[in-house]
Scaffold this active site. Structure first.
Site, PDB file in Angstrom:
ATOM      1  N   SER A 127       0.853  -1.187   0.000  1.00  0.00           N
ATOM      2  CA  SER A 127       0.000   0.000   0.000  1.00  0.00           C
ATOM      3  C   SER A 127       0.887   1.233   0.000  1.00  0.00           C
ATOM      4  O   SER A 127       1.993   1.215   0.555  1.00  0.00           O
ATOM      5  CB  SER A 127      -0.891   0.023   1.251  1.00  0.00           C
ATOM      6  OG  SER A 127      -1.538   1.279   1.397  1.00  0.00           O
ATOM      7  N   TYR A 140      -2.262  -0.791  10.046  1.00  0.00           N
ATOM      8  CA  TYR A 140      -2.282  -1.176   8.633  1.00  0.00           C
ATOM      9  C   TYR A 140      -1.026  -0.692   7.918  1.00  0.00           C
ATOM     10  O   TYR A 140      -0.365  -1.453   7.195  1.00  0.00           O
ATOM     11  CB  TYR A 140      -3.529  -0.595   7.969  1.00  0.00           C
ATOM     12  CG  TYR A 140      -3.674  -0.915   6.509  1.00  0.00           C
ATOM     13  CD1 TYR A 140      -4.152  -2.150   6.092  1.00  0.00           C
ATOM     14  CD2 TYR A 140      -3.349   0.022   5.532  1.00  0.00           C
ATOM     15  CE1 TYR A 140      -4.312  -2.450   4.749  1.00  0.00           C
ATOM     16  CE2 TYR A 140      -3.497  -0.266   4.180  1.00  0.00           C
ATOM     17  CZ  TYR A 140      -3.974  -1.500   3.796  1.00  0.00           C
ATOM     18  OH  TYR A 140      -4.122  -1.789   2.459  1.00  0.00           O
TER      19      TYR A 140
END
Length: 242
Positions: A127, A140
Site C-alpha cells: 500500500s 495497517y
C-alpha cells in the site's frame, strides 16, 4: 506457467486472478473460504495465512492442481482503523499477523520451492500507506511497510537462485475494503479531493484506481517482460504519494 494468488475472493485479488489467467497462467486462487472463481475453471482453495500448517498444505495442494508454482502474488490483507491510543493489542496483532506475517509464511514456503527450481517471481501487494504516514491507520500502514521491506529482503536472498521479488503499492482503489472507509455517498470524490484534516492530499490523476489497474502492474512484474526487475516497489496511486 502456474500461479498462486492469496486474498483472491474479491477486489484486487480477483482482478489479479483474471489478469494472470489472461496472460496464460494456470492460476490457483485462495482465500479464507474457497473463492468463487473470478475466471471459470480456476480452482479455489481455503487458506488462512495465519496458520503455518495450512500454508504448507495449501501450497502443496496448489502444486498438485497446477504444477510447480512459477508466480506467487500475496494479496490477502485486513484493515482495522482507529487512533493508536485506542488500538488494542488484539487489533495490532490481527493486522500484523495477516498483512505481514502471512506474507512471510506463504513467501517462505513458496520461495524455498522456487529457489530449488532456480526460477520464479513473487509479487506482494502492499500500500502507499507503507510510504506515507496515515492518521487512524497505523497498524495497517506498519504491516504493509513490513510486508514490502520483507519482500525486498527476500528478493535479495533469492536473487542468486533466479527468483525475483517485487512489491506493488496501490493507493485508493475501488474495492470492498476501500468502500468500507467511505462514510458518505461521495466517498470516491472525497478520496480524489483529499482530506486536509487527515493529512491526506488528493490524487493528481483525478480518479481512484480500479482493481484492474493494480492487477496490470502485478501481471507485468510477474512476466518475462520484467525478467531483469527485482527488489522494486512500484507505486500505483495516481500520484497520491508524491
Amino acid at each position: 506457467m502456474s500461479a498462486l494468488v492469496t486474498g483472491a475472493a474479491r477486489g484486487i485479488g480477483a482482478a489479479v486472478v483474471r489478469a494472470l489467467t489472461a496472460a496464460g497462467h494456470r492460476v490457483v486462487a485462495t482465500d479464507l473460504q474457497p473463492p468463487r472463481p473470478a475466471v471459470p475453471g480456476v480452482p479455489g482453495l481455503a487458506l488462512d495465512v495465519r496458520d503455518t500448517a495450512a500454508v504448507i498444505a495449501a501450497v502443496a495442494r496448489a502444486e498438485d492442481l497446477a504444477g510447480p508454482i512459477d508466480v506467487l502474488v500475496n494479496v490477502a490483507g485486513v484493515l482495522r482503523t482507529g487512533p493508536v491510543t485506542g488500538t488494542t493489542d488484539a487489533d495490532w496483532h490481527a493486522v500484523l499477523d495477516v498483512n505481514a506475517t502471512g506474507v512471510f509464511r506463504v513467501s517462505r514456503e513458496v520461495g524455498r520451492r522456487m529457489a530449488d527450481r532456480g526460477h520464479g517471481a513473487i509479487v506482494t501487494v502492499a500500500s502507499n500507506a507503507a510510504r506515507v504516514p496515515r492518521a487512524q491507520m497505523a497498524a495497517y500502514a506498519a504491516s504493509k511497510a513490513a510486508a514490502a521491506h520483507f519482500t525486498r529482503c527476500l528478493g535479495l536472498e533469492l536473487a542468486p537462485a533466479g527468483v525475483r521479488c517485487n512489491v506493488v503499492s496501490p493507493g485508493s482503489t475501488d474495492t470492498p475494503m476501500q468502500r468500507a472507509l467511505w462514510t458518505t455517498p461521495g466517498g470516491a470524490a472525497a478520496a480524489v479531493a483529499g482530506d486536509p484534516a487527515q493529512y491526506k492530499i488528493g490524487i493528481p490523476l483525478g480518479r481512484i484506481a480500479e482493481p484492474g489497474d493494480i492487477a496490470a502492474a502485478v501481471a507485468f512484474l510477474a512476466s518475462e517482460q520484467a525478467r531483469h526487475i527485482t527488489l522494486q516497489n512500484l507505486v500505483v496511486d495516481g500520484g497520491a504519494a508524491l
